[in-house]
Design a protein around this motif. Structure first.
Motif, PDB file in Angstrom:
ATOM      1  N   UNK A 250     -39.062  14.075   6.535  1.00  0.00           N
ATOM      2  CA  UNK A 250     -40.291  13.733   7.236  1.00  0.00           C
ATOM      3  C   UNK A 250     -40.507  12.228   7.349  1.00  0.00           C
ATOM      4  N   UNK A 251     -40.145  11.476   6.328  1.00  0.00           N
ATOM      5  CA  UNK A 251     -40.367  10.030   6.396  1.00  0.00           C
ATOM      6  C   UNK A 251     -39.534   9.402   7.512  1.00  0.00           C
ATOM      7  N   UNK A 252     -38.379   9.979   7.797  1.00  0.00           N
ATOM      8  CA  UNK A 252     -37.552   9.474   8.896  1.00  0.00           C
ATOM      9  C   UNK A 252     -38.195   9.799  10.252  1.00  0.00           C
ATOM     10  N   UNK A 253     -38.989  10.846  10.309  1.00  0.00           N
ATOM     11  CA  UNK A 253     -39.585  11.299  11.561  1.00  0.00           C
ATOM     12  C   UNK A 253     -40.893  10.552  11.829  1.00  0.00           C
ATOM     13  N   UNK A 254     -40.838   9.245  11.677  1.00  0.00           N
ATOM     14  CA  UNK A 254     -42.050   8.441  11.837  1.00  0.00           C
ATOM     15  C   UNK A 254     -42.574   8.563  13.267  1.00  0.00           C
ATOM     16  N   UNK A 255     -43.856   8.810  13.413  1.00  0.00           N
ATOM     17  CA  UNK A 255     -44.405   9.093  14.742  1.00  0.00           C
ATOM     18  C   UNK A 255     -44.867   7.840  15.474  1.00  0.00           C
ATOM     19  N   UNK A 256     -45.041   7.973  16.789  1.00  0.00           N
ATOM     20  CA  UNK A 256     -45.807   6.967  17.515  1.00  0.00           C
ATOM     21  C   UNK A 256     -47.255   7.086  17.051  1.00  0.00           C
ATOM     22  N   UNK A 257     -48.015   5.995  17.112  1.00  0.00           N
ATOM     23  CA  UNK A 257     -49.363   6.040  16.527  1.00  0.00           C
ATOM     24  C   UNK A 257     -50.355   6.759  17.440  1.00  0.00           C
ATOM     25  N   UNK A 258     -50.397   6.380  18.707  1.00  0.00           N
ATOM     26  CA  UNK A 258     -51.315   7.005  19.666  1.00  0.00           C
ATOM     27  C   UNK A 258     -50.478   7.813  20.650  1.00  0.00           C
ATOM     28  N   UNK A 259     -50.523   9.137  20.548  1.00  0.00           N
ATOM     29  CA  UNK A 259     -49.735  10.012  21.412  1.00  0.00           C
ATOM     30  C   UNK A 259     -50.680  10.828  22.287  1.00  0.00           C
ATOM     31  N   UNK A 260     -50.654  10.555  23.568  1.00  0.00           N
ATOM     32  CA  UNK A 260     -51.472  11.283  24.538  1.00  0.00           C
ATOM     33  C   UNK A 260     -50.527  11.983  25.497  1.00  0.00           C
ATOM     34  N   UNK A 261     -50.486  13.305  25.443  1.00  0.00           N
ATOM     35  CA  UNK A 261     -49.493  14.087  26.182  1.00  0.00           C
ATOM     36  C   UNK A 261     -50.203  14.972  27.209  1.00  0.00           C
ATOM     37  N   UNK A 262     -49.740  14.897  28.446  1.00  0.00           N
ATOM     38  CA  UNK A 262     -50.292  15.766  29.495  1.00  0.00           C
ATOM     39  C   UNK A 262     -51.813  15.673  29.590  1.00  0.00           C
TER      40      UNK A 262
END
Length: 489
Positions: free
Chosen positions: A220-232
């Protein structure tokens, strides 16, 4: 009676003025057709985060309070969630339709670095369909949403990001090495934990090759996310907020329509790996205005998916106006690519300044992407202290910044002519005018593919002072008018 009539007329005038769209001016007299973009209309209703049990002391976890407040507003048809002054520590926040997340001056939303709070979800990262940890601030399929106010949204990115020693001062590097749980996988590379190091060994750049849920959750630590994710999402406003210290990319609208980004500051440390300030991907009808970007990677970046996944999605990034923006540190000021497989078209970049970026105007791709980048119009750009190229077209992008490529002495691996297929990227019909750059490592680099030269580029009223002259390779129909390059070693 006369006084009442005057008051009525004044009120009518004020009402009419209130209905005027302040963003209409950005879609007038464009070199392409684009519909008017308006800010979302949010219901006139407000709740205070504190009323849902939140404590702004920086240590009390407020995840449930955010969820309850948003749920209540949503059930009532929407409104404003007021975040007052304080430091509000939280896990991921999921925005819903018709809600304005509004931060008062002095308000800091700080996302926890505890990976257990972020479930692994199916998403897109760096243009590929994959899985990542859920983004700290997330919305999917929402309409009429806003993030506004004078506060700060902080992603606590230091808990997630790897760090390269070459990007830090000696004291910064010592501080990183002292962080608990971290692993120095090389003398010049630190990662947050051993699971991160293990996942990185078997990853395609930042996309791992896990299969089962157990394997995904183990890294999970490798799967660092984008901070603001706005999809569709549709009808989106980001206004005046400071977005900073993201785990990966900072602001990432994906497949959104009618989006306004106005007066924001998106910032990351200069050493933030994959710390792009803004990545607008496969979006339609977007305004990026009056904003500032200070990034550990690209500043303002236009994307549309990567390789086969991007081509199958088939959604270009189109009808975009960038106006009155400033980019400080970053790999590029205005950037297209390298994930542009769904195409990019109808973009105007106007009245911007790039101060100290690695590259000013950066166009990048590589074989395998496919996609067409066309009808890009760039006007009235001022640049100073550009580390490498003021303008670059590089069709041999391999994941490094231009500065890193030059430092490593990289040259294209395959400059021989290859067959043209759906995997061949195309860059054409790009108009660049009224550019002033006072100080660059090199004036320009055009490095096209022999089988698909960069085509139909206009350079007009361009003045560049640089240490090296321009270099042009594999190009076709480049029109130059009043291009003045002064080489100052």
């Amino acid at each position: 009676m006369r006084r009442l009539i005057c008051i009525a007329l004044v009120m009518m005038a004020m009402a009419a003025q209130a209905q005027v769209n302040p963003y209409k001016k950005y879609t007038q007299n464009l070199p392409f057709k684009m519909q008017e973009v308006k800010a979302p209309v949010i219901p006139d209703r407000q709740v205070n985060l504190k009323d849902f049990g939140a404590v702004g002391d920086g240590t009390t976890l407020c995840t449930d309070a955010f969820a309850k407040a948003i749920q209540k507003l949503s059930a009532q048809g929407g409104g404003r969630l007021l975040v007052p002054s304080g430091v509000w520590l939280t896990g991921p926040i999921v925005l819903k339709s018709n809600i304005d997340l509004h931060l008062e001056m002095g308000a800091v939303i700080q996302f926890s670095g505890d990976e257990a709070l972020y479930p692994v979800i199916k998403t897109s990262f760096e243009g590929l369909d994959t899985r990542r940890c859920q983004s700290p601030l997330y919305a999917n399929g929402a309409e009429n949403i806003a993030i506004t106010g004078q506060g700060v949204i902080d992603g606590n990115g230091q808990f997630w990001r790897p760090v390269k020693k070459s990007k830090m001062t000696e004291s910064q590097w010592k501080e990183v090495l002292a962080r608990p749980g971290g692993v120095a996988v090389r003398s010049d590379l630190w990662v947050p934990n051993q699971a991160y190091a293990d996942a990185q060994k078997n990853a395609d750049m930042n996309v791992p090759k896990a299969q089962t849920d157990e394997e995904w959750n183990a890294i999970k630590r490798f799967l660092r996310p984008v901070m603001i994710s706005l999809v569709n999402c549709k009808n989106v406003l980001l206004k005046d907020v400071i977005f900073q210290n993201s785990p990966a990319w900072n602001i990432h609208p994906l497949m959104c329509e009618n989006i306004i980004i106005d007066g924001v500051l998106a910032r990351n440390p200069a050493y933030a790996q994959n710390g792009d300030a803004l990545d607008l991907e496969s979006c339609k009808n977007a305004l990026i205005v009056n904003s500032k970007f200070d990034a550990g990677d690209d500043g303002i970046c236009i994307k549309s998916g990567k390789d086969k996944d991007g081509r199958m999605r088939g959604r270009p990034c189109e009808n975009v106006v960038v106006d009155g923006c400033t980019v400080f540190a970053g790999h590029g000021g205005f950037v297209v690519g390298s994930e542009m497989s769904g195409g990019v078209r109808n973009i105007l970049v106007n009245h911007c300044q790039f101060l100290g970026t690695d590259v000013g105007l950066r166009f990048k791709s590589t074989r395998g992407r496919g996609g067409i980048v066309e009808k890009i119009f760039i006007r009235d750009i001022s640049m100073t202290d550009i580390k490498t190229d003021a303008i670059t077209f590089n069709m041999y992008y391999g994941g490094k910044s231009v500065a890193e490529m030059l430092a490593d002495g990289d040259n294209p691996d395959n400059v021989s002519k290859m067959p043209v297929t759906e995997e061949t990227p195309i860059f054409r019909h790009i108009d660049i005018r009224n550019i002033v750059c006072n100080g660059a490592g090199r004036a320009m680099e055009f490095n096209g593919l022999p089988e698909m030269p960069i085509e139909d580029i206009t350079l007009e009223n361009v003045r560049i002072v640089a240490k090296k002259d321009a270099v042009f390779t594999n190009y076709k129909d480049v029109k130059k008018n009043n291009v003045n390059i002064t080489v100052v070693p």
